[in-house]
Design a protein around this motif. Structure first.
Motif, mmCIF file in Angstrom:
data_model
loop_
_atom_site.group_PDB
_atom_site.id
_atom_site.type_symbol
_atom_site.label_atom_id
_atom_site.label_comp_id
_atom_site.label_asym_id
_atom_site.label_seq_id
_atom_site.Cartn_x
_atom_site.Cartn_y
_atom_site.Cartn_z
ATOM 1 N N ALA A 147 0.903 -1.283 0.075
ATOM 2 C CA ALA A 147 0.104 -0.015 -0.098
ATOM 3 C C ALA A 147 0.914 1.121 0.041
ATOM 4 O O ALA A 147 0.450 2.227 -0.610
ATOM 5 C CB ALA A 147 -1.022 -0.073 1.248
ATOM 6 N N ALA A 148 1.916 1.312 0.760
ATOM 7 C CA ALA A 148 2.750 2.133 0.639
ATOM 8 C C ALA A 148 3.489 2.678 -0.695
ATOM 9 O O ALA A 148 4.411 3.401 -0.907
ATOM 10 C CB ALA A 148 3.921 2.062 1.729
ATOM 11 N N GLY A 149 3.562 1.428 -1.533
ATOM 12 C CA GLY A 149 4.358 1.471 -2.946
ATOM 13 C C GLY A 149 5.739 1.388 -2.667
ATOM 14 O O GLY A 149 6.389 1.621 -3.546
ATOM 15 N N ILE A 150 6.209 0.623 -1.614
ATOM 16 C CA ILE A 150 7.542 0.065 -1.369
ATOM 17 C C ILE A 150 7.997 -0.955 -2.699
ATOM 18 O O ILE A 150 7.021 -1.901 -2.655
ATOM 19 C CB ILE A 150 7.802 -0.487 0.042
ATOM 20 N N PRO A 151 8.866 -0.512 -3.740
ATOM 21 C CA PRO A 151 8.915 -1.356 -4.869
ATOM 22 C C PRO A 151 9.400 -2.869 -4.459
ATOM 23 O O PRO A 151 9.035 -3.790 -5.326
ATOM 24 C CB PRO A 151 10.263 -0.429 -5.750
ATOM 25 N N VAL A 152 10.425 -3.088 -3.214
ATOM 26 C CA VAL A 152 10.733 -4.438 -3.277
ATOM 27 C C VAL A 152 10.541 -4.701 -1.993
ATOM 28 O O VAL A 152 10.912 -4.050 -0.918
ATOM 29 C CB VAL A 152 12.422 -4.515 -3.371
ATOM 30 N N TYR A 153 10.003 -5.989 -1.768
ATOM 31 C CA TYR A 153 9.940 -6.557 -0.233
ATOM 32 C C TYR A 153 10.473 -7.991 -0.236
ATOM 33 O O TYR A 153 9.892 -8.787 -0.990
ATOM 34 C CB TYR A 153 8.405 -6.719 0.075
ATOM 35 N N VAL A 154 11.679 -8.135 0.678
ATOM 36 C CA VAL A 154 12.292 -9.108 0.801
ATOM 37 C C VAL A 154 11.985 -9.955 2.001
ATOM 38 O O VAL A 154 11.795 -9.510 3.211
ATOM 39 C CB VAL A 154 13.839 -9.237 0.720
ATOM 40 N N LEU A 155 11.398 -11.236 1.898
ATOM 41 C CA LEU A 155 10.793 -11.873 3.082
ATOM 42 C C LEU A 155 11.520 -13.179 3.258
ATOM 43 O O LEU A 155 11.732 -14.066 2.519
ATOM 44 C CB LEU A 155 9.297 -11.990 3.099
ATOM 45 N N ILE A 156 12.168 -13.594 4.369
ATOM 46 C CA ILE A 156 12.560 -14.626 4.905
ATOM 47 C C ILE A 156 11.664 -15.295 5.789
ATOM 48 O O ILE A 156 11.568 -14.912 7.048
ATOM 49 C CB ILE A 156 14.101 -14.441 5.450
ATOM 50 N N ASP A 157 10.836 -16.402 5.093
ATOM 51 C CA ASP A 157 9.859 -16.881 5.951
ATOM 52 C C ASP A 157 10.481 -18.287 6.442
ATOM 53 O O ASP A 157 10.457 -19.287 5.901
ATOM 54 C CB ASP A 157 8.893 -17.369 4.981
ATOM 55 N N PRO A 169 4.133 -3.240 -6.544
ATOM 56 C CA PRO A 169 3.121 -3.137 -5.595
ATOM 57 C C PRO A 169 2.055 -2.820 -6.330
ATOM 58 O O PRO A 169 1.919 -1.925 -7.537
ATOM 59 C CB PRO A 169 3.628 -2.256 -4.571
ATOM 60 N N VAL A 170 0.752 -3.293 -5.674
ATOM 61 C CA VAL A 170 -0.666 -2.856 -6.513
ATOM 62 C C VAL A 170 -1.604 -2.507 -5.213
ATOM 63 O O VAL A 170 -1.684 -3.039 -4.526
ATOM 64 C CB VAL A 170 -1.036 -4.206 -7.038
ATOM 65 N N LEU A 171 -2.165 -1.399 -5.608
ATOM 66 C CA LEU A 171 -3.215 -0.758 -4.611
ATOM 67 C C LEU A 171 -4.508 -0.708 -5.353
ATOM 68 O O LEU A 171 -4.584 0.418 -5.901
ATOM 69 C CB LEU A 171 -2.723 0.345 -4.091
ATOM 70 N N PRO A 172 -5.458 -1.720 -5.009
ATOM 71 C CA PRO A 172 -6.658 -1.500 -5.835
ATOM 72 C C PRO A 172 -7.521 -0.126 -5.434
ATOM 73 O O PRO A 172 -7.347 0.086 -4.384
ATOM 74 C CB PRO A 172 -7.280 -2.802 -5.477
ATOM 75 N N GLU A 173 -8.157 0.305 -6.361
ATOM 76 C CA GLU A 173 -9.068 1.475 -5.970
ATOM 77 C C GLU A 173 -10.413 0.845 -5.041
ATOM 78 O O GLU A 173 -10.754 -0.047 -4.944
ATOM 79 C CB GLU A 173 -9.876 1.826 -7.351
#
Length: 213
Positions: A147-157, A169-173
């Motif tokens: 939602a904040a429009g951060i281009p890259v999110y790296v997740l170590i799960d 990132p996509v923020l639907p209307e």
């Protein structure tokens, strides 16, 4: 002859709006041990104490970026996401981040005005390493970062034993802007098993996930 019912208007008590920043300060001051909670999707999240693998792995990721010449990689700072009306949507403290630029005097003024929280627009990349709260990183945090429009999110799960590089990132209307993050998402997910290298978009290096395997 029946009496007409008596209709009364019941007024709801007016509750003053508390800024989430002040709410988190209250939690910090009430805690018997040092904490720094976060605020996501209208709720306060209390982060668990990280274990050794979490802390050591996050530091290695930051060092990996610095070794690759990404000098603005860091840890520990908090960031504020604002609604369109300027009110606080979220307060996040990523395990790892890469800034777009060094904070300017304007950024420092923003931080002072918001009691320690930098503007989310400083971030080019965020990273999280899951602990016992893996649902937070895979749910509310993922949506908030999108939602904040951060281009890259790296997740170590560590729970699912996978590593992810989320992009686009996509923020639907939404008609209701009160919680605009709940439908946000990343349209691209590069996923590998922990232990395998995780490719990232340029200019970032491929990450070694072996320390988490």
């Amino acid at each position: 002859m029946s009496a007409e019912p008596i209709m009364e208007t019941i007024m709801e008590p007016v509750v003053p709006q508390v800024d989430p920043i002040d709410l988190l300060i209250t939690f910090e001051e009430a805690s018997p041990m040092p904490i720094r909670p976060e605020y996501l999707e209208g709720s306060v999240f209390m982060p668990p104490q990280p274990d050794f693998k979490h802390s050591a792995g996050a530091v290695r990721l930051a060092v990996h970026f610095h070794t690759a010449g990404i000098d603005l990689a860091g840890m520990g700072m908090g960031f504020r996401v604002a609604h369109k009306d300027g009110s606080t949507m979220a307060l996040v403290i990523p395990d790892l981040y890469i800034l777009r630029r060094e904070p300017t005097e304007l950024d420092e003024s923003y931080r002072k005005a918001n009691k320690g929280w930098y503007p989310i627009g400083l971030l080019a990349l965020v990273g999280e390493v899951t602990s016992t709260n893996h649902e937070t990183d895979t749910g509310p945090k993922l949506r908030t970062y999108a939602a904040a429009g951060i281009p890259v999110y790296v997740l170590i799960d560590r729970h699912a034993k996978t590593a992810h590089c989320y992009t686009d990132p996509v923020l639907p209307e939404k008609a209701d802007e009160d919680d605009a993050s709940v439908d946000a998402y990343y349209s691209s997910d590069t996923k590998v098993t922990l232990g395998d290298p995780l490719p990232l978009p340029a200019p970032y290096p491929t990450l070694d996930t072996a320390p988490f395997a």
